[in-house]
Design a protein around this motif. Structure first.
Motif, PDB file in Angstrom:
ATOM      1  N   ALA A   6       0.329  -1.474  -0.238  1.00 17.75           N
ATOM      2  CA  ALA A   6      -0.202   0.074   0.065  1.00 17.75           C
ATOM      3  C   ALA A   6       0.725   0.971   0.094  1.00 17.75           C
ATOM      4  O   ALA A   6       0.635   2.470  -0.760  1.00 17.75           O
ATOM      5  CB  ALA A   6      -0.442  -0.121   1.474  1.00 17.75           C
ATOM      6  N   ALA A   7       2.003   1.248   0.966  1.00 20.41           N
ATOM      7  CA  ALA A   7       2.707   2.795   1.062  1.00 20.41           C
ATOM      8  C   ALA A   7       3.485   2.938  -0.804  1.00 20.41           C
ATOM      9  O   ALA A   7       3.477   4.000  -1.302  1.00 20.41           O
ATOM     10  CB  ALA A   7       4.120   2.184   2.061  1.00 20.41           C
ATOM     11  N   HIS A   8       3.517   1.084  -1.383  1.00 18.75           N
ATOM     12  CA  HIS A   8       3.680   1.547  -2.636  1.00 18.75           C
ATOM     13  C   HIS A   8       3.326   1.774  -3.692  1.00 18.75           C
ATOM     14  O   HIS A   8       3.674   2.892  -4.624  1.00 18.75           O
ATOM     15  CB  HIS A   8       4.682   0.569  -3.394  1.00 18.75           C
ATOM     16  N   LEU A   9       1.782   1.809  -3.097  1.00 18.11           N
ATOM     17  CA  LEU A   9       1.216   2.302  -4.201  1.00 18.11           C
ATOM     18  C   LEU A   9       0.463   3.792  -4.137  1.00 18.11           C
ATOM     19  O   LEU A   9       0.538   4.181  -5.264  1.00 18.11           O
ATOM     20  CB  LEU A   9      -0.709   1.752  -3.959  1.00 18.11           C
ATOM     21  N   GLU A  10       0.517   3.791  -2.562  1.00 14.47           N
ATOM     22  CA  GLU A  10       0.748   5.288  -2.942  1.00 14.47           C
ATOM     23  C   GLU A  10       1.727   6.651  -3.241  1.00 14.47           C
ATOM     24  O   GLU A  10       1.595   7.659  -3.485  1.00 14.47           O
ATOM     25  CB  GLU A  10       0.434   6.256  -0.821  1.00 14.47           C
ATOM     26  N   ALA A  11       3.046   5.269  -2.734  1.00 11.05           N
ATOM     27  CA  ALA A  11       4.006   6.387  -3.982  1.00 11.05           C
ATOM     28  C   ALA A  11       3.537   6.993  -5.073  1.00 11.05           C
ATOM     29  O   ALA A  11       4.861   7.328  -5.498  1.00 11.05           O
ATOM     30  CB  ALA A  11       5.475   6.192  -3.044  1.00 11.05           C
ATOM     31  N   ARG A  13       4.312   4.084  -6.805  1.00 11.13           N
ATOM     32  CA  ARG A  13       5.496   2.554  -7.159  1.00 11.13           C
ATOM     33  C   ARG A  13       4.728   1.111  -7.822  1.00 11.13           C
ATOM     34  O   ARG A  13       4.706   0.992  -7.226  1.00 11.13           O
ATOM     35  CB  ARG A  13       6.724   2.728  -6.445  1.00 11.13           C
ATOM     36  N   LEU A  14       4.027   1.444  -8.965  1.00 11.65           N
ATOM     37  CA  LEU A  14       3.800   0.353  -9.377  1.00 11.65           C
ATOM     38  C   LEU A  14       4.280  -0.781  -9.236  1.00 11.65           C
ATOM     39  O   LEU A  14       3.660  -1.874  -8.835  1.00 11.65           O
ATOM     40  CB  LEU A  14       2.702   0.593 -10.682  1.00 11.65           C
ATOM     41  N   ASP A  15       4.923  -0.588 -10.318  1.00  5.38           N
ATOM     42  CA  ASP A  15       6.251  -1.855 -10.069  1.00  5.38           C
ATOM     43  C   ASP A  15       6.670  -2.711  -8.950  1.00  5.38           C
ATOM     44  O   ASP A  15       6.877  -3.572  -8.511  1.00  5.38           O
ATOM     45  CB  ASP A  15       8.018  -1.399 -10.593  1.00  5.38           C
ATOM     46  N   GLN A  16       6.671  -1.810  -7.899  1.00  6.81           N
ATOM     47  CA  GLN A  16       6.905  -2.739  -6.173  1.00  6.81           C
ATOM     48  C   GLN A  16       5.395  -2.490  -6.250  1.00  6.81           C
ATOM     49  O   GLN A  16       5.876  -3.975  -5.335  1.00  6.81           O
ATOM     50  CB  GLN A  16       7.961  -1.488  -5.327  1.00  6.81           C
TER      51      GLN A  16
END
Length: 170
Positions: A6-11, A13-16
């Protein structure tokens, strides 16, 4: 795992985000079962990630799976099933499908009232989401009614002067 994804999504960083959320959904399904609200939450977040990446078909398929799992959770009397439905509704609203969002929010409200009672703050959050959806559809009378129910639930729980009540009104 879900929080990391979720943190990657909010940032952005879809690849992560996508692999982390896939791993979270798989792990939750293995530990809690495919109908558990935590599994549904990860499926909804994964659908959001695919939607943002442009893979709308994959996102729609994941949302269908999440909704089906959330409804199965209701059948198994999981008290968190209403929260899982709320997550499905919020994503439908976010992607502009207000008719679907209203339908799922309405179902979520019914489940949450049944499982948690009419004074629970999580129910109030869902009622606010439903009210916003009604408002966006031009269903202003129903929106006011849902906002009023949310405020009543919070006032019953915390008292009229509590910041949580004021937050629901903003």
């Amino acid at each position: 795992l879900h929080a990391r994804g979720a943190a990657h999504l909010e940032a952005g960083r879809l690849d992560q985000a996508i692999p982390a959320l896939e791993q979270a959904a798989d792990a939750s399904a293995a530990v809690h079962g495919p109908e558990h609200p935590h599994t549904v939450r990860s499926l909804v977040a994964l659908a959001r990630a695919h939607w943002q990446s442009g893979d709308k078909e994959k996102a729609k398929a994941l949302m269908a799976k999440a909704w089906s799992a959330a409804r199965a959770g209701i059948a198994s009397a999981n008290p968190l099933a209403g929260l899982a439905l709320d997550a499905v509704a919020a994503f439908a609203k976010r992607r502009g499908d207000h008719a679907q969002a209203a339908k799922v929010y309405e179902e979520s409200v019914q489940v949450m009232e049944s499982e948690m009672g009419s004074k629970h703050p999580l129910l109030a959050d869902t009622l606010v989401g439903l009210a916003e959806t009604y408002r966006e559809q031009g269903r202003h009378g129903e929106a006011v009614e849902a906002y009023n129910r949310a405020v009543k639930a919070l006032e019953a729980r915390y008292g009229a002067g509590h910041p949580a009540v004021a937050k629901a009104l903003v």
